[in-house]
Design a protein around this motif. Structure first.
Motif, mmCIF file in Angstrom:
data_model
loop_
_atom_site.group_PDB
_atom_site.id
_atom_site.type_symbol
_atom_site.label_atom_id
_atom_site.label_comp_id
_atom_site.label_asym_id
_atom_site.label_seq_id
_atom_site.Cartn_x
_atom_site.Cartn_y
_atom_site.Cartn_z
ATOM 1 N N PHE A 1 -3.128 3.610 -2.628
ATOM 2 C CA PHE A 1 -3.008 2.833 -3.872
ATOM 3 C C PHE A 1 -2.596 1.428 -3.326
ATOM 4 O O PHE A 1 -1.758 1.346 -2.434
ATOM 5 N N CYS A 2 -3.113 0.214 -3.654
ATOM 6 C CA CYS A 2 -2.494 -1.055 -3.579
ATOM 7 C C CYS A 2 -1.809 -1.314 -4.556
ATOM 8 O O CYS A 2 -1.973 -1.034 -5.823
ATOM 9 N N ALA A 3 -0.668 -1.989 -4.674
ATOM 10 C CA ALA A 3 0.143 -2.655 -5.754
ATOM 11 C C ALA A 3 0.388 -3.979 -5.524
ATOM 12 O O ALA A 3 0.821 -4.202 -4.416
ATOM 13 N N THR A 4 0.469 -4.853 -6.377
ATOM 14 C CA THR A 4 0.847 -6.175 -6.225
ATOM 15 C C THR A 4 2.117 -6.263 -6.972
ATOM 16 O O THR A 4 2.268 -5.815 -8.158
ATOM 17 N N ASP A 5 2.759 -7.416 -6.410
ATOM 18 C CA ASP A 5 4.055 -7.817 -6.933
ATOM 19 C C ASP A 5 3.833 -9.174 -7.411
ATOM 20 O O ASP A 5 3.765 -10.105 -6.446
ATOM 21 N N ALA A 6 3.715 -9.444 -8.552
ATOM 22 C CA ALA A 6 3.337 -10.765 -9.088
ATOM 23 C C ALA A 6 4.636 -11.695 -9.517
ATOM 24 O O ALA A 6 4.224 -12.690 -10.162
ATOM 25 N N THR A 7 5.712 -10.957 -9.166
ATOM 26 C CA THR A 7 6.944 -11.645 -9.922
ATOM 27 C C THR A 7 7.306 -12.749 -8.821
ATOM 28 O O THR A 7 6.920 -12.877 -7.624
ATOM 29 N N TRP B 1 0.776 -1.070 -0.067
ATOM 30 C CA TRP B 1 -0.065 -0.002 -0.105
ATOM 31 C C TRP B 1 1.071 1.029 0.171
ATOM 32 O O TRP B 1 1.756 1.410 0.683
ATOM 33 N N TYR B 2 0.620 2.142 -0.863
ATOM 34 C CA TYR B 2 1.174 3.330 -0.922
ATOM 35 C C TYR B 2 0.156 4.640 -0.606
ATOM 36 O O TYR B 2 -1.008 4.449 -0.998
ATOM 37 N N ARG B 3 0.797 5.636 -0.339
ATOM 38 C CA ARG B 3 -0.052 6.945 -0.180
ATOM 39 C C ARG B 3 0.646 7.838 -1.009
ATOM 40 O O ARG B 3 1.740 8.036 -1.429
ATOM 41 N N ASN C 1 9.937 -7.594 -6.173
ATOM 42 C CA ASN C 1 10.847 -6.236 -6.638
ATOM 43 C C ASN C 1 11.069 -6.159 -7.926
ATOM 44 O O ASN C 1 12.420 -5.702 -8.393
ATOM 45 N N GLU C 2 10.488 -6.919 -8.929
ATOM 46 C CA GLU C 2 10.850 -6.513 -10.324
ATOM 47 C C GLU C 2 9.781 -5.621 -10.889
ATOM 48 O O GLU C 2 10.271 -4.632 -11.851
ATOM 49 N N LYS C 3 8.457 -5.779 -10.569
ATOM 50 C CA LYS C 3 7.560 -4.586 -11.012
ATOM 51 C C LYS C 3 6.446 -4.601 -10.034
ATOM 52 O O LYS C 3 6.135 -5.644 -9.746
ATOM 53 N N LEU C 4 5.707 -3.637 -10.048
ATOM 54 C CA LEU C 4 4.310 -3.625 -9.341
ATOM 55 C C LEU C 4 3.313 -3.110 -10.238
ATOM 56 O O LEU C 4 3.508 -2.450 -11.412
ATOM 57 N N THR C 5 2.048 -3.687 -10.189
ATOM 58 C CA THR C 5 1.027 -3.322 -10.748
ATOM 59 C C THR C 5 -0.031 -2.654 -9.530
ATOM 60 O O THR C 5 -0.522 -3.382 -8.737
ATOM 61 N N PHE C 6 -0.207 -1.249 -10.182
ATOM 62 C CA PHE C 6 -1.132 -0.405 -9.255
ATOM 63 C C PHE C 6 -2.454 -0.836 -9.540
ATOM 64 O O PHE C 6 -2.892 -0.685 -10.612
ATOM 65 N N GLY C 7 -3.342 -0.646 -8.487
ATOM 66 C CA GLY C 7 -4.726 -0.327 -8.644
ATOM 67 C C GLY C 7 -5.144 1.161 -8.923
ATOM 68 O O GLY C 7 -4.122 2.161 -9.183
ATOM 69 N N THR C 8 -6.517 1.469 -8.929
ATOM 70 C CA THR C 8 -6.654 2.976 -9.572
ATOM 71 C C THR C 8 -6.889 3.843 -8.389
ATOM 72 O O THR C 8 -6.957 5.047 -8.650
ATOM 73 N N GLY C 9 -6.730 3.381 -7.063
ATOM 74 C CA GLY C 9 -6.663 4.445 -5.871
ATOM 75 C C GLY C 9 -7.762 4.618 -5.307
ATOM 76 O O GLY C 9 -9.116 4.698 -5.956
ATOM 77 N N THR C 10 -7.905 4.907 -4.145
ATOM 78 C CA THR C 10 -9.098 5.592 -3.138
ATOM 79 C C THR C 10 -8.649 6.825 -2.596
ATOM 80 O O THR C 10 -7.397 7.207 -2.128
ATOM 81 N N ARG C 11 -9.364 7.849 -3.080
ATOM 82 C CA ARG C 11 -9.263 9.235 -2.740
ATOM 83 C C ARG C 11 -9.775 9.284 -1.110
ATOM 84 O O ARG C 11 -10.928 9.365 -1.121
ATOM 85 N N LEU C 12 -9.148 9.700 -0.338
ATOM 86 C CA LEU C 12 -9.572 9.839 1.083
ATOM 87 C C LEU C 12 -9.398 11.268 1.421
ATOM 88 O O LEU C 12 -8.393 12.100 1.227
ATOM 89 N N THR C 13 -10.617 11.900 2.115
ATOM 90 C CA THR C 13 -10.464 13.119 2.692
ATOM 91 C C THR C 13 -11.096 13.037 3.970
ATOM 92 O O THR C 13 -12.027 12.446 4.399
ATOM 93 N N ILE C 14 -10.102 13.696 4.890
ATOM 94 C CA ILE C 14 -10.579 13.774 6.366
ATOM 95 C C ILE C 14 -10.908 15.319 6.699
ATOM 96 O O ILE C 14 -10.331 15.903 6.363
ATOM 97 N N ILE C 15 -12.146 14.928 7.103
ATOM 98 C CA ILE C 15 -12.877 16.389 7.521
ATOM 99 C C ILE C 15 -12.474 16.879 8.911
ATOM 100 O O ILE C 15 -12.829 16.106 9.882
ATOM 101 N N PRO C 16 -11.939 17.785 8.928
ATOM 102 C CA PRO C 16 -11.493 18.400 10.347
ATOM 103 C C PRO C 16 -12.723 18.825 11.130
ATOM 104 O O PRO C 16 -13.831 19.133 10.795
#
Lengths: 113, 113
Positions: B88-94, B34-36, B98-113
């Motif tokens: 984003f989640c990213a899968t390593d299917a190798t 998972w990446y931000r 650590n050869e390549k990652l395949t990313f998803g389309t992402g979730t846009r998270l908004t935190i309301i103060p």
């Protein structure tokens, strides 16, 4: 090391011109990757190097694209005869082979007008 | 091509609440990461879970992996305004990782103060 550095941060170019981007990875990392990200999408793999050897290229990397890592340290990505469809964020990342997690740079945003 | 799909595409919650994002993928994997990404910036590695692990924690983050359903979830507890970003989640299917990652389309998270 302060992380992965990419230069320039932004590039605006006219259609048909050539552009070159540079990436300086974390010095201990032997793997270097290039990804492309368009608005609203996740990054897409372009190519990766282990040391100076380019080990895999995506079909996204047309013959107008070339990447090098001549001394196994920094890398360049060149796009020849740019097209409007090349407009995207180009991300570089590095890692250690066999170790988890990539370190990404801040990216180079290319706009082709 | 995008391997994964994140769900939801966008999520808005009040500060202090928990945020859960889901990721589905299509092929067998070596690991899932998972990446931000803050707007217009590079990606930051959050957590990696290997295919033989079911759950992993890192600070306020909890990741689960169900390889039988080809899905993962990311839970952020006690959300803060600074958590506002795309995830984003990213899968390593190798085979060796650590050869390549395949990313998803992402979730846009908004935190309301």
């Amino acid at each position: 090391d302060t992380g992965v550095s990419q230069d320039p941060r932004h590039k605006i170019t006219k259609r048909g011109q050539n552009v070159t981007f540079r990436c300086d990875p974390i010095s201990e990392h032997n793997r270097l990757y290039w990804y492309r990200q368009t608005l609203g999408q996740g990054p897409e793999f372009l190519t990766y190097f282990q040391n100076e050897a380019q080990l895999e290229k995506s079909r996204l990397l047309s013959d107008r694209f070339s990447a090098e890592r001549p001394k196994g340290s920094f890398s360049t990505l060149e796009i020849q005869r740019t097209e409007q469809g090349d407009s995207a964020m180009y991300l570089c990342a590095s890692s250690l082979a066999g170790a988890g997690g990539y370190t990404f740079g801040s990216g180079t945003r290319l706009t082709v007008v | 091509s995008q391997q994964g799909e994140e769900d939801p595409q966008a999520l808005s919650i009040q500060e202090g609440e928990n945020a859960t994002m889901n990721c589905s993928y299509k092929t067998s994997i070596n690991n899932l990461q998972w990446y931000r990404q803050n707007s217009g910036r590079g990606l930051v590695h959050l957590i990696l879970i290997r295919s033989n692990e079911r759950e992993k924690h890192s600070g306020r983050l909890r990741v689960t992996l169900d390889t039988s359903k080809k899905s993962s979830s990311l839970l952020i507890t006690a959300s803060r305004a600074a958590d506002t970003a795309s995830y984003f989640c990213a899968t390593d299917a190798t085979n060796f990782g650590n050869e390549k990652l395949t990313f998803g389309t992402g979730t846009r998270l908004t935190i309301i103060p």
